[in-house]
Design a protein around this motif. Structure first.
Motif, PDB file in Angstrom:
ATOM      1  N   SER A 275       0.796  -1.176  -0.077  1.00 37.88           N
ATOM      2  CA  SER A 275      -0.326  -0.241   0.281  1.00 37.88           C
ATOM      3  C   SER A 275       0.743   1.150   0.251  1.00 37.88           C
ATOM      4  O   SER A 275       0.723   2.337  -0.621  1.00 37.88           O
ATOM      5  N   GLU A 276       2.248   1.394   0.399  1.00 32.00           N
ATOM      6  CA  GLU A 276       3.269   2.394   0.477  1.00 32.00           C
ATOM      7  C   GLU A 276       3.174   2.322  -0.888  1.00 32.00           C
ATOM      8  O   GLU A 276       3.800   3.704  -1.522  1.00 32.00           O
ATOM      9  N   VAL A 277       4.171   1.537  -1.167  1.00 32.33           N
ATOM     10  CA  VAL A 277       4.228   1.698  -2.348  1.00 32.33           C
ATOM     11  C   VAL A 277       3.053   1.933  -3.840  1.00 32.33           C
ATOM     12  O   VAL A 277       3.163   3.383  -4.542  1.00 32.33           O
ATOM     13  N   LYS A 278       1.466   1.775  -3.250  1.00 30.66           N
ATOM     14  CA  LYS A 278       0.344   2.213  -4.332  1.00 30.66           C
ATOM     15  C   LYS A 278       0.726   3.938  -4.240  1.00 30.66           C
ATOM     16  O   LYS A 278       0.196   4.690  -5.132  1.00 30.66           O
ATOM     17  N   SER A 279       0.738   4.209  -3.054  1.00 25.27           N
ATOM     18  CA  SER A 279       0.360   4.984  -2.227  1.00 25.27           C
ATOM     19  C   SER A 279       1.051   6.190  -2.865  1.00 25.27           C
ATOM     20  O   SER A 279       1.553   7.478  -2.462  1.00 25.27           O
ATOM     21  N   GLY A 280       2.779   6.066  -2.650  1.00 23.57           N
ATOM     22  CA  GLY A 280       4.246   6.910  -3.010  1.00 23.57           C
ATOM     23  C   GLY A 280       4.744   7.005  -1.717  1.00 23.57           C
ATOM     24  O   GLY A 280       5.362   8.255  -2.530  1.00 23.57           O
ATOM     25  N   ARG A 281       3.708   6.554  -0.433  1.00 26.81           N
ATOM     26  CA  ARG A 281       4.673   6.427   0.787  1.00 26.81           C
ATOM     27  C   ARG A 281       6.399   6.402   0.970  1.00 26.81           C
ATOM     28  O   ARG A 281       6.737   6.790   1.378  1.00 26.81           O
ATOM     29  N   PHE A 282       6.549   5.052  -0.260  1.00 29.98           N
ATOM     30  CA  PHE A 282       7.675   4.883  -0.041  1.00 29.98           C
ATOM     31  C   PHE A 282       8.102   4.552  -1.613  1.00 29.98           C
ATOM     32  O   PHE A 282       7.380   4.057  -2.465  1.00 29.98           O
ATOM     33  N   PRO A 283       9.225   4.509  -2.112  1.00 32.34           N
ATOM     34  CA  PRO A 283      10.201   4.876  -1.119  1.00 32.34           C
ATOM     35  C   PRO A 283      10.424   6.449  -1.261  1.00 32.34           C
ATOM     36  O   PRO A 283       9.470   7.642  -1.996  1.00 32.34           O
ATOM     37  N   GLU A 284      11.174   6.981  -0.070  1.00 27.52           N
ATOM     38  CA  GLU A 284      10.932   8.769   0.563  1.00 27.52           C
ATOM     39  C   GLU A 284      12.243   8.790  -0.244  1.00 27.52           C
ATOM     40  O   GLU A 284      13.330   9.076   0.200  1.00 27.52           O
ATOM     41  N   TYR A 285      12.455  10.310  -0.300  1.00 29.17           N
ATOM     42  CA  TYR A 285      13.424  11.120  -1.062  1.00 29.17           C
ATOM     43  C   TYR A 285      14.409  11.282   0.467  1.00 29.17           C
ATOM     44  O   TYR A 285      13.551  11.746   0.993  1.00 29.17           O
ATOM     45  N   GLY A 286      15.435  11.438   0.335  1.00 29.93           N
ATOM     46  CA  GLY A 286      16.742  11.207   1.110  1.00 29.93           C
ATOM     47  C   GLY A 286      16.392  10.101   2.319  1.00 29.93           C
ATOM     48  O   GLY A 286      17.366   9.985   2.217  1.00 29.93           O
ATOM     49  N   THR A 287      15.882   9.034   3.128  1.00 33.09           N
ATOM     50  CA  THR A 287      15.485   8.632   3.199  1.00 33.09           C
ATOM     51  C   THR A 287      16.681   7.021   2.864  1.00 33.09           C
ATOM     52  O   THR A 287      16.979   6.680   3.249  1.00 33.09           O
ATOM     53  N   HIS A 288      15.165   7.100   0.992  1.00 29.88           N
ATOM     54  CA  HIS A 288      15.856   6.420   0.433  1.00 29.88           C
ATOM     55  C   HIS A 288      15.995   5.901  -0.529  1.00 29.88           C
ATOM     56  O   HIS A 288      16.538   5.296  -1.296  1.00 29.88           O
ATOM     57  N   THR A 289      16.721   7.344  -0.507  1.00 25.91           N
ATOM     58  CA  THR A 289      17.241   7.600  -2.242  1.00 25.91           C
ATOM     59  C   THR A 289      18.598   8.323  -1.803  1.00 25.91           C
ATOM     60  O   THR A 289      19.391   8.249  -0.838  1.00 25.91           O
ATOM     61  N   TYR A 290      19.594   7.370  -3.572  1.00 32.50           N
ATOM     62  CA  TYR A 290      21.586   8.089  -3.182  1.00 32.50           C
ATOM     63  C   TYR A 290      21.360   9.920  -3.888  1.00 32.50           C
ATOM     64  O   TYR A 290      20.313  10.065  -5.061  1.00 32.50           O
ATOM     65  N   LYS A 291      22.294  10.288  -3.612  1.00 26.93           N
ATOM     66  CA  LYS A 291      22.612  11.193  -4.173  1.00 26.93           C
ATOM     67  C   LYS A 291      23.759  11.317  -5.465  1.00 26.93           C
ATOM     68  O   LYS A 291      24.425  10.492  -5.236  1.00 26.93           O
ATOM     69  N   ILE A 292      23.902  12.721  -5.963  1.00 25.25           N
ATOM     70  CA  ILE A 292      24.208  12.833  -7.213  1.00 25.25           C
ATOM     71  C   ILE A 292      24.129  14.416  -7.163  1.00 25.25           C
ATOM     72  O   ILE A 292      23.682  15.051  -6.869  1.00 25.25           O
TER      73      ILE A 292
END
Ligand code: KIV
Length: 306
Positions: A275-292
């Motif tokens: 349900s979090e993927v469907k609703s866009g709550r996961f993944p979150e920018y910052g917490t679950h992402t890599y920087k460039i």
């Protein structure tokens, strides 16, 4: 004392990758199991079916891990334990072994891998030890299987016996029925236990027999009894890991204690993910992402398109 030594070994050899898969030197030995028996400390056995379940049972400090043929039903969805081919069982045994550092591993001998001749039994047991990296094998049966147990133990292959309810013979037993309730049946279980001990088994599973009979047998023997559905008085206990963790959603035998409702908890966790993927709550920018770096992005965007 035994526990302390295990903990010390665990801390000292903290590099699992180096030591676990490469050698068996840290695993419990037959003499560790004998010491537990002599000191009357209960012996704990948990079944395992693959690398992860082996690793978890090992981390839980199970004295022994059984690669049980119950894996056919609880991990692979076969209708009974007699359906699993030997090579498939061996594949799982190898996976469990890769996950286990400390526990002594016993591998079931699957149905069809030992009954027809002693040489077939030796060949199967050798494969479970040499390729499966098990420390011992387990065979179902009593008086009739004692000569095979004798041969294996004489060749240096430790054998755990299995008497009482022997699921591989459920067709002959008329189903998964409690054994040893009548005088004739109780006498048979006692005779089987004495014969497999005499043949050299280092321990035996007592499955689905009245607890008072299990107590009598345990007192008569000089090797550990490992009970499942045999009450509190056996030298040790074994539980099927998926039962212990409440992972299956089917029938639970009377003797099973479920220590966590794993199935519903895990399904709940997976539903939350869905349900979090469907609703866009996961993944979150910052917490679950890599920087460039922005300048890298700028350069990328300025490149002429092919
Ligand atoms: O296969 C198995 O898991 C077993 C235990 C129930 C003893 O044989």
């Amino acid at each position: 004392m035994f526990r302390l030594r295990l903990v010390q070994r665990r801390c000292f050899h903290s590099s699992r990758a180096v030591f676990s898969a490469q050698s068996n030197v840290q695993r419990n030995t037959l003499s560790d199991i004998a010491k537990l028996y002599d000191s009357k400390e209960k012996i704990t056995v948990i079944t395992a079916y693959d690398y992860l379940t082996g690793q978890m049972a090992d981390e839980a400090n199970a004295d022994m891990i059984l690669v049980g043929d119950s894996l056919a039903m609880v991990a692979l969805g076969y209708s009974d334990t007699n359906e699993i081919p030997f090579d498939e069982f061996l594949y799982h045994c190898r996976a469990v072994s890769r996950g286990v550092e400390n526990s002594f591993i016993v591998a079931d001998m699957p149905f069809g891998s030992y009954e027809s001749s002693t040489s077939k039994a030796i060949d199967s047991a050798v494969q479970l030890i040499s390729k499966g990296r098990a420390n011992a094998v387990k065979l179902e049966g009593g008086v009739e299987i004692a000569p095979t147990i004798k041969q294996l133990t004489q060749l240096g292959i430790p054998v755990m016996a299995h008497v009482g309810l022997t699921p591989q013979r459920s067709n002959a037993l008329g189903g998964f029925k409690v054994q040893g309730r009548t005088l004739q049946s109780a006498e048979k279980v006692v005779e089987d236990a004495l014969k497999v001990q005499e043949a050299g088994a280092f321990s035996m599973v007592l499955e689905a027999i009245p607890h008072k009979l299990a107590k009598i047998i345990t007192e008569q023997l000089e090797i550990p009894t490992i009970g499942i559905g045999a009450g509190p008085d056996t030298s040790g206990k074994v539980l099927v890991q998926t039962d212990l963790l409440g992972l299956g959603n089917g029938h639970r035998p009377k003797f099973v204690k479920t220590f966590i409702e794993g199935h519903s908890l895990l399904v709940e966790a997976m539903s939350s993910y869905v349900s979090e993927v469907k609703s866009g709550r996961f993944p979150e920018y910052g917490t679950h992402t890599y920087k460039i770096k922005d300048e890298v992005l700028d350069q990328l965007m300025k490149r002429p398109r092919a």
